[in-house]
Scaffold this active site. Structure first.
Site, PDB file in Angstrom:
ATOM      1  N   SER A 191       0.739  -1.404   0.020  1.00  0.00           N
ATOM      2  CA  SER A 191       0.081   0.024  -0.010  1.00  0.00           C
ATOM      3  C   SER A 191       1.006   1.331   0.152  1.00  0.00           C
ATOM      4  CB  SER A 191      -0.881  -0.070   1.266  1.00  0.00           C
ATOM      5  OG  SER A 191      -2.182   1.090   0.953  1.00  0.00           O
ATOM      6  N   ASP A 248      -8.561  -2.935  -6.814  1.00  0.00           N
ATOM      7  CA  ASP A 248      -8.064  -2.745  -5.700  1.00  0.00           C
ATOM      8  C   ASP A 248      -9.176  -2.015  -4.763  1.00  0.00           C
ATOM      9  OD1 ASP A 248      -6.732  -0.887  -3.677  1.00  0.00           O
ATOM     10  OD2 ASP A 248      -4.984  -1.759  -4.395  1.00  0.00           O
ATOM     11  N   HIS A 252      -6.912  -5.863  -1.092  1.00  0.00           N
ATOM     12  CA  HIS A 252      -5.711  -4.816  -1.143  1.00  0.00           C
ATOM     13  C   HIS A 252      -4.632  -5.426  -0.427  1.00  0.00           C
ATOM     14  CE1 HIS A 252      -4.096  -0.762  -1.064  1.00  0.00           C
ATOM     15  NE2 HIS A 252      -4.164  -0.842   0.287  1.00  0.00           N
TER      16      HIS A 252
END
Length: 432
Positions: free
Chosen positions: A214, A310, A377
């Site tokens: 991330s 995502d 994610h």
């Protein structure tokens, strides 16, 4: 409790020819992945020597709880001004390698969103994302950080380090807000911590891998070439960015929510001087915080692992509350079964934008890709999506994420696999 690193303290193999190409584009449909490490947009062991190995390390292939690794507070970094947002020292977690992995290192950059205004940064400053005083004293190491040879056969016995994230700009900011007491020192944290790791043994590594998820995945993209520059040509240096491919996409209202957000981050935290010069020479600084404008210029081999759908980007970039005041997207962005036909077409367009973004990148023989059509994610640090076990990781041609990354890193196969299943609207689209 982890040891405290009081200062810079110390811990080759012949040059290897460039490794073979592994370019893997996996496009999977179905309920294959679990969403991981969802991040809100506004929160968006070694001291001087190696510690003795204890029974905490798993040597059995049997399933067990993740290894808990203690924190190390890098007090010496304060002298260089490398501090968290509240002025406390940065920190990391370290588990030493063993056997054949003694001279190999994984450095993992923690993710956790960003902050773009006084209110958001004040909140961050008083949390583990802005203060080492508030960080967990131990963290579990799972997925690519796991010590299990079953779950993580290629990297389980490497030296594994997780650098904690406490600056709010993907380890790239430089500045100080005196009025609010915000230290934006991400670039210094990055530089000082890497130099410290080099001093305790990483400088003699024959293999290293920089990873992150991330905001940490974005940090990997921003710092990949800098990381390579710390090592001699005899060291194999590669990077893995998980869920870091944030796109400059149009949201459901026709605006660009993430661009506006990133613009505020870059300006507030003084990110511009630390962006890729080749990018800033031709584009504005906000554009150069977006990976799509940076990845083609990275010279170090890098692997992009990303979900084409995502969930963080769907929730916070494509359909954030500000762009969807009536809540039409509320059900869809939480679960794709709640999406109607037009919403699925919008998401399919986003997926195709992501695939188009990596088209040039995929032409490099040294780069790798795994882009799966899951609502997810971050997939590299979760056993459920990383594991090599049957029925675990999403796979293409019977090869899951762990095997794909390992094959790419070690050059075990020349792979350029492209799967073209039915897309969300029921049509098979040849994407590359």
């Amino acid at each position: 409790m982890g040891e405290e690193a009081a200062g810079v303290v110390a811990n080759n193999k012949p040059f290897r020819r460039p490794l073979l190409l592994v370019l893997l584009l996996a496009v999977l449909v179905g309920s294959c992945c679990a969403a991981a490490q969802d991040e809100g947009i506004n929160s968006k062991g070694a001291g001087g020597r190696r510690r003795r190995r204890t029974s905490r390390r798993r040597t059995s292939a049997a399933a067990a709880a993740p290894l808990m690794v203690p924190i190390t507070i890098l007090k010496s970094a304060v002298d260089a001004g490398a501090v968290c947002m509240d002025g406390t020292p940065p920190a990391y977690h370290f588990d030493p390698g063993s056997g054949a992995g003694n001279n190999s290192w994984i450095v993992n950059l923690e993710g956790g969103g960003w902050c773009n205004n006084v209110r958001a940064c004040q909140f961050r400053k008083t949390s583990r994302r802005g203060s080492s005083d508030l960080m967990e004293k131990e963290l579990p190491f799972g997925g690519i950080m796991s010590s299990s040879p079953t779950d993580n056969p290629d990297f389980y016995n490497w030296n594994r380090v997780k650098i904690r994230y406490c600056d709010g700009a993907s380890f790239a900011g430089e500045g100080f807000d005196k009025e609010n007491g915000f230290y934006f020192r991400g670039q210094r944290i990055w530089d000082t911590t890497i130099r410290h790791l080099l001093s305790i043994g990483m400088s003699s590594a024959d293999k290293v891998l920089l990873t992150g998820c991330s905001a940490g995945g974005l940090a990997v993209i921003l710092h990949c070439d800098e990381f390579q520059a710390f090592f001699p040509p005899t060291t194999t240096v590669k990077c893995l960015a998980d869920a870091g491919l944030f796109l400059d996409a149009v949201d459901v209202s026709g605006g660009r929510s993430l661009r506006s957000y990133y613009s505020d981050i870059v300006a507030m935290q003084g990110v511009a001087p630390n962006l890729q010069p080749a990018c800033t020479a031709r584009l504005d600084t906000t554009s150069c915080f977006f990976p799509q404008n940076v990845i083609d210029g990275i010279k170090t081999p890098i692997f992009l692992l990303n979900a084409a759908y995502d969930v963080w980007q769907i929730q916070e970039s494509l359909a954030p509350n500000g762009a969807d005041p009536s809540g039409v997207w509320r059900s869809c962005k939480s679960n794709r079964s709640g999406c109607d036909t037009s919403q699925m077409m919008f998401l399919q367009d986003f997926r195709e934008q992501m695939v188009a973004t990596v088209r040039g990148f995929s032409g490099s023989r040294s780069n790798g890709l795994f882009i799966n059509s899951c609502f997810a994610h971050c997939q590299s640090e979760l056993p459920a999506t990383w594991s090599n076990a049957a029925g675990g990781s999403p796979a293409i041609q019977n090869k899951g994420i762990a095997k794909s990354v390992g094959d790419w890193y070690f050059g075990r196969a020349e792979v350029k696999a492209i799967d073209c299943p039915y897309a969300c609207d029921g049509t098979c689209r040849h994407i590359i």
